[in-house]
Design a protein around this motif. Sequence first.
Motif, PDB file in Angstrom:
ATOM      1  N   UNK A  76      -3.558  10.337  -7.465  1.00  0.00           N
ATOM      2  CA  UNK A  76      -4.667  11.098  -6.913  1.00  0.00           C
ATOM      3  C   UNK A  76      -4.770  12.490  -7.512  1.00  0.00           C
ATOM      4  N   UNK A  77      -3.626  13.135  -7.703  1.00  0.00           N
ATOM      5  CA  UNK A  77      -3.637  14.494  -8.264  1.00  0.00           C
ATOM      6  C   UNK A  77      -4.142  14.516  -9.698  1.00  0.00           C
ATOM      7  N   UNK A  78      -4.016  13.390 -10.394  1.00  0.00           N
ATOM      8  CA  UNK A  78      -4.516  13.306 -11.770  1.00  0.00           C
ATOM      9  C   UNK A  78      -5.876  12.598 -11.819  1.00  0.00           C
ATOM     10  N   UNK A  79      -6.506  12.490 -10.652  1.00  0.00           N
ATOM     11  CA  UNK A  79      -7.853  11.909 -10.514  1.00  0.00           C
ATOM     12  C   UNK A  79      -7.942  10.462 -10.977  1.00  0.00           C
ATOM     13  N   UNK A  80      -6.836   9.746 -10.873  1.00  0.00           N
ATOM     14  CA  UNK A  80      -6.836   8.307 -11.152  1.00  0.00           C
ATOM     15  C   UNK A  80      -7.051   7.606  -9.801  1.00  0.00           C
ATOM     16  N   UNK A  81      -8.298   7.631  -9.345  1.00  0.00           N
ATOM     17  CA  UNK A  81      -8.598   7.237  -7.975  1.00  0.00           C
ATOM     18  C   UNK A  81      -8.328   5.761  -7.675  1.00  0.00           C
ATOM     19  N   UNK A  82      -8.674   4.879  -8.582  1.00  0.00           N
ATOM     20  CA  UNK A  82      -8.480   3.454  -8.297  1.00  0.00           C
ATOM     21  C   UNK A  82      -6.999   3.111  -8.084  1.00  0.00           C
ATOM     22  N   UNK A  83      -6.110   3.490  -9.018  1.00  0.00           N
ATOM     23  CA  UNK A  83      -4.688   3.191  -8.763  1.00  0.00           C
ATOM     24  C   UNK A  83      -4.123   3.973  -7.577  1.00  0.00           C
ATOM     25  N   UNK A  84      -4.672   5.159  -7.313  1.00  0.00           N
ATOM     26  CA  UNK A  84      -4.204   5.940  -6.160  1.00  0.00           C
ATOM     27  C   UNK A  84      -4.484   5.195  -4.865  1.00  0.00           C
ATOM     28  N   UNK A  85      -5.716   4.721  -4.714  1.00  0.00           N
ATOM     29  CA  UNK A  85      -6.079   3.992  -3.496  1.00  0.00           C
ATOM     30  C   UNK A  85      -5.307   2.683  -3.413  1.00  0.00           C
ATOM     31  N   UNK A  86      -5.130   1.995  -4.532  1.00  0.00           N
ATOM     32  CA  UNK A  86      -4.383   0.728  -4.534  1.00  0.00           C
ATOM     33  C   UNK A  86      -2.944   0.949  -4.064  1.00  0.00           C
ATOM     34  N   UNK A  87      -2.306   2.001  -4.544  1.00  0.00           N
ATOM     35  CA  UNK A  87      -0.932   2.281  -4.115  1.00  0.00           C
ATOM     36  C   UNK A  87      -0.874   2.658  -2.640  1.00  0.00           C
ATOM     37  N   UNK A  88      -1.837   3.440  -2.181  1.00  0.00           N
ATOM     38  CA  UNK A  88      -1.845   3.812  -0.767  1.00  0.00           C
ATOM     39  C   UNK A  88      -2.106   2.589   0.111  1.00  0.00           C
ATOM     40  N   UNK A  89      -2.972   1.683  -0.349  1.00  0.00           N
ATOM     41  CA  UNK A  89      -3.191   0.435   0.390  1.00  0.00           C
ATOM     42  C   UNK A  89      -1.887  -0.363   0.487  1.00  0.00           C
ATOM     43  N   UNK A  90      -1.145  -0.397  -0.607  1.00  0.00           N
ATOM     44  CA  UNK A  90       0.138  -1.129  -0.606  1.00  0.00           C
ATOM     45  C   UNK A  90       1.122  -0.478   0.356  1.00  0.00           C
ATOM     46  N   UNK A  91       1.181   0.838   0.364  1.00  0.00           N
ATOM     47  CA  UNK A  91       2.086   1.552   1.268  1.00  0.00           C
ATOM     48  C   UNK A  91       1.751   1.223   2.721  1.00  0.00           C
ATOM     49  N   UNK A  92       0.464   1.268   3.061  1.00  0.00           N
ATOM     50  CA  UNK A  92       0.045   0.986   4.443  1.00  0.00           C
ATOM     51  C   UNK A  92       0.303  -0.475   4.791  1.00  0.00           C
ATOM     52  N   UNK A  93       0.108  -1.378   3.843  1.00  0.00           N
ATOM     53  CA  UNK A  93       0.387  -2.798   4.098  1.00  0.00           C
ATOM     54  C   UNK A  93       1.865  -3.022   4.423  1.00  0.00           C
ATOM     55  N   UNK A  94       2.729  -2.255   3.782  1.00  0.00           N
ATOM     56  CA  UNK A  94       4.167  -2.386   4.025  1.00  0.00           C
ATOM     57  C   UNK A  94       4.604  -1.747   5.338  1.00  0.00           C
ATOM     58  N   UNK A  95       3.840  -0.765   5.811  1.00  0.00           N
ATOM     59  CA  UNK A  95       4.204  -0.047   7.034  1.00  0.00           C
ATOM     60  C   UNK A  95       2.926   0.371   7.776  1.00  0.00           C
ATOM     61  N   UNK A  96       2.223  -0.599   8.374  1.00  0.00           N
ATOM     62  CA  UNK A  96       0.890  -0.328   8.929  1.00  0.00           C
ATOM     63  C   UNK A  96       0.852   0.605  10.136  1.00  0.00           C
ATOM     64  N   UNK A  97       1.961   0.831  10.794  1.00  0.00           N
ATOM     65  CA  UNK A  97       1.979   1.724  11.962  1.00  0.00           C
ATOM     66  C   UNK A  97       2.475   3.129  11.614  1.00  0.00           C
ATOM     67  N   UNK A  98       2.570   3.438  10.345  1.00  0.00           N
ATOM     68  CA  UNK A  98       3.069   4.739   9.896  1.00  0.00           C
ATOM     69  C   UNK A  98       1.898   5.707   9.779  1.00  0.00           C
ATOM     70  N   UNK A  99       1.783   6.619  10.716  1.00  0.00           N
ATOM     71  CA  UNK A  99       0.685   7.572  10.741  1.00  0.00           C
ATOM     72  C   UNK A  99       0.620   8.455   9.513  1.00  0.00           C
TER      73      UNK A  99
END
Length: 86
Positions: A21-44
């Motif tokens: 995200x900091x390097x404005x690579x939005x697609x891989x940034x969102x994909x990684x964040x989606x993966x993180x949330x999928x692994x821990x969906x209750x993590x605020x």
Amino acid sequence: SAIAIEDRDPMFFMRRGMLYGKTRQNHPAVADMDRAVALSPANGELLYFRGIVKYHAGMDPCADFRQALQHGYRQAQDALARACGH
């Protein structure tokens, strides 16, 4: 191996997603964040940071900020107010 451990570590994906995200690579940034949330969906914290990445990518972050609050991540309140008018 380290790669196998990283595949199951939501914080790895959160950190890498934030770097993308900091390097404005939005697609891989969102994909990684989606993966993180999928692994821990209750993590605020993960939901909050996915919202931040989505916001900077021009996507709607409001559901993530609301869910982060529901899971006790109070820092999402200001982001929700600023980005979503709540």
